[in-house]
Design a protein around this motif. Structure first.
Motif, PDB file in Angstrom:
ATOM      1  N   THR A   1      22.753  38.883  51.257  1.00  0.00           N
ATOM      2  CA  THR A   1      23.894  39.777  51.068  1.00  0.00           C
ATOM      3  C   THR A   1      25.184  39.040  51.351  1.00  0.00           C
ATOM      4  O   THR A   1      26.191  39.180  50.648  1.00  0.00           O
ATOM      5  N   GLU A   2      25.243  38.223  52.390  1.00  0.00           N
ATOM      6  CA  GLU A   2      26.422  37.408  52.692  1.00  0.00           C
ATOM      7  C   GLU A   2      26.736  36.456  51.545  1.00  0.00           C
ATOM      8  O   GLU A   2      27.897  36.256  51.182  1.00  0.00           O
ATOM      9  N   LEU A   3      25.680  35.905  51.011  1.00  0.00           N
ATOM     10  CA  LEU A   3      25.879  34.974  49.890  1.00  0.00           C
ATOM     11  C   LEU A   3      26.444  35.706  48.693  1.00  0.00           C
ATOM     12  O   LEU A   3      27.357  35.212  47.989  1.00  0.00           O
ATOM     13  N   GLY A   4      25.965  36.919  48.468  1.00  0.00           N
ATOM     14  CA  GLY A   4      26.483  37.698  47.341  1.00  0.00           C
ATOM     15  C   GLY A   4      27.949  38.032  47.530  1.00  0.00           C
ATOM     16  O   GLY A   4      28.749  37.955  46.574  1.00  0.00           O
ATOM     17  N   LEU A   5      28.324  38.413  48.749  1.00  0.00           N
ATOM     18  CA  LEU A   5      29.723  38.716  49.015  1.00  0.00           C
ATOM     19  C   LEU A   5      30.605  37.498  48.806  1.00  0.00           C
ATOM     20  O   LEU A   5      31.728  37.573  48.285  1.00  0.00           O
ATOM     21  N   TYR A   6      30.108  36.376  49.237  1.00  0.00           N
ATOM     22  CA  TYR A   6      30.863  35.114  49.066  1.00  0.00           C
ATOM     23  C   TYR A   6      31.067  34.808  47.593  1.00  0.00           C
ATOM     24  O   TYR A   6      32.179  34.452  47.166  1.00  0.00           O
ATOM     25  N   LEU A   7      30.001  35.017  46.838  1.00  0.00           N
ATOM     26  CA  LEU A   7      30.107  34.728  45.403  1.00  0.00           C
ATOM     27  C   LEU A   7      31.071  35.686  44.730  1.00  0.00           C
ATOM     28  O   LEU A   7      31.875  35.303  43.854  1.00  0.00           O
ATOM     29  N   VAL A   8      31.012  36.977  45.129  1.00  0.00           N
ATOM     30  CA  VAL A   8      31.929  37.965  44.549  1.00  0.00           C
ATOM     31  C   VAL A   8      33.366  37.608  44.876  1.00  0.00           C
ATOM     32  O   VAL A   8      34.279  37.656  44.044  1.00  0.00           O
ATOM     33  N   GLY A   9      33.610  37.232  46.141  1.00  0.00           N
ATOM     34  CA  GLY A   9      34.970  36.846  46.553  1.00  0.00           C
ATOM     35  C   GLY A   9      35.451  35.622  45.803  1.00  0.00           C
ATOM     36  O   GLY A   9      36.615  35.553  45.372  1.00  0.00           O
ATOM     37  N   SER A  10      34.557  34.661  45.640  1.00  0.00           N
ATOM     38  CA  SER A  10      34.955  33.443  44.912  1.00  0.00           C
ATOM     39  C   SER A  10      35.288  33.761  43.480  1.00  0.00           C
ATOM     40  O   SER A  10      36.243  33.211  42.891  1.00  0.00           O
ATOM     41  N   LEU A  11      34.500  34.670  42.881  1.00  0.00           N
ATOM     42  CA  LEU A  11      34.757  35.052  41.499  1.00  0.00           C
ATOM     43  C   LEU A  11      36.111  35.736  41.358  1.00  0.00           C
ATOM     44  O   LEU A  11      36.879  35.475  40.424  1.00  0.00           O
ATOM     45  N   MET A  12      36.421  36.612  42.326  1.00  0.00           N
ATOM     46  CA  MET A  12      37.701  37.293  42.264  1.00  0.00           C
ATOM     47  C   MET A  12      38.868  36.316  42.399  1.00  0.00           C
ATOM     48  O   MET A  12      39.877  36.410  41.706  1.00  0.00           O
ATOM     49  N   ILE A  13      38.694  35.366  43.310  1.00  0.00           N
ATOM     50  CA  ILE A  13      39.749  34.340  43.484  1.00  0.00           C
ATOM     51  C   ILE A  13      39.923  33.540  42.205  1.00  0.00           C
ATOM     52  O   ILE A  13      41.043  33.257  41.768  1.00  0.00           O
ATOM     53  N   TYR A  14      38.823  33.187  41.599  1.00  0.00           N
ATOM     54  CA  TYR A  14      38.878  32.400  40.352  1.00  0.00           C
ATOM     55  C   TYR A  14      39.603  33.191  39.257  1.00  0.00           C
ATOM     56  O   TYR A  14      40.444  32.659  38.521  1.00  0.00           O
ATOM     57  N   GLN A  15      39.230  34.493  39.174  1.00  0.00           N
ATOM     58  CA  GLN A  15      39.869  35.322  38.149  1.00  0.00           C
ATOM     59  C   GLN A  15      41.372  35.474  38.408  1.00  0.00           C
ATOM     60  O   GLN A  15      42.186  35.425  37.482  1.00  0.00           O
ATOM     61  N   LEU A  16      41.713  35.693  39.699  1.00  0.00           N
ATOM     62  CA  LEU A  16      43.132  35.791  40.025  1.00  0.00           C
ATOM     63  C   LEU A  16      43.884  34.498  39.712  1.00  0.00           C
ATOM     64  O   LEU A  16      45.006  34.516  39.201  1.00  0.00           O
ATOM     65  N   GLN A  17      43.260  33.373  40.035  1.00  0.00           N
ATOM     66  CA  GLN A  17      43.894  32.083  39.758  1.00  0.00           C
ATOM     67  C   GLN A  17      44.071  31.877  38.256  1.00  0.00           C
ATOM     68  O   GLN A  17      45.106  31.391  37.795  1.00  0.00           O
ATOM     69  N   THR A  18      43.033  32.304  37.524  1.00  0.00           N
ATOM     70  CA  THR A  18      43.110  32.177  36.061  1.00  0.00           C
ATOM     71  C   THR A  18      44.221  33.040  35.515  1.00  0.00           C
ATOM     72  O   THR A  18      45.018  32.616  34.661  1.00  0.00           O
TER      73      THR A  18
END
Length: 240
Positions: free
Chosen positions: A10-27
């Protein structure tokens, strides 16, 4: 109370979701930055185009104003030329009419030696007009030209004596107004033989035009230089 531990996945999933959001925001940020730069470029280009159009507009306005000025000048010149043409046409008619009148009286003058019509007198193949009023030298010459003649040109001692015996103090067709000291007749020829009074010409105060005096004793020493703006009688000559 028993503590609950979030499973590792579950922690790994949250990390991945957060990273995805950061990537999308950066994009999105990068995309917006690119759009902003593109808009800035387009704005700059439009500004340059506007300035160029404004410059062209100003140049065209200046050209239009210059053309309008040239048009106005040409219109005035045309009107002036038309007026001069009309005046010359009238003068031509007057001169032709005067020449006809002069020709009509030549026979009478040459056969009788008496005064011609309208103030003309005949001597040695020329007609001479004696004025009854006084004008400046230029005005006197203009009057002669309008009569189809010019101010008298004296070519001989005999003609000088004849003009003297007309009993006038009058302008003759001699001037040094173009070149001081160089006396020329109205037909452009230079003076070769003069009939000046003693001490003349003396050019006192720009005396650039010649007159003939009747009140002298010797008929061949009767010329005087006088200011061209002085009013005198005048004598016209028309060679026939």
């Amino acid at each position: 109370m028993t503590s609950m531990r979030v499973p590792l996945f579950t922690e790994l999933g949250l990390y991945l979701v957060g990273s995805l959001m950061i990537y999308q925001l950066q994009t999105r940020y990068n995309n917006l930055t690119d759009e902003r730069d593109q808009l800035q470029t387009r704005y700059n280009n439009l500004t340059r185009e506007r300035d160029q159009l404004q410059t062209r507009y100003n140049n065209l306005t200046d050209e239009r104003d210059q053309l309008q000025t040239r048009y106005n000048n040409l219109t005035r010149e045309r009107d002036q030329l038309q007026t001069r043409y009309n005046n010359l046409t009238k003068e031509k008619g007057h001169i032709q009419a005067n020449k006809i009148n002069i020709s009509q009286c030549v026979h009478l003058c040459s056969s009788t030696g008496q005064y011609c019509q309208e103030g003309w007198r005949y001597f040695d193949s020329s007609l001479y007009f004696l004025s009854t009023e006084k004008k400046t030298w230029e005005e006197s010459r203009q009057d002669c030209l309008e009569r189809g003649a010019d101010l008298v040109i004296i070519n001989s001692r005999e003609e000088q004596t004849f003009v003297f015996n007309l009993h006038l103090r009058a302008w003759i067709g001699l001037t040094d107004s173009v070149t001081e000291g160089t006396w020329k007749w109205v037909d452009g020829t230079s003076l070769t033989t003069g009939y000046w009074s003693a001490g003349q010409p003396d050019d006192r105060g720009q005396e650039d035009c010649a007159e003939i005096y009747f009140s002298k004793d010797d008929p061949v020493t009767t010329w005087n230089d006088d200011k061209c703006g002085t009013n005198h009688n005048w004598i016209c000559e028309n060679v026939v």
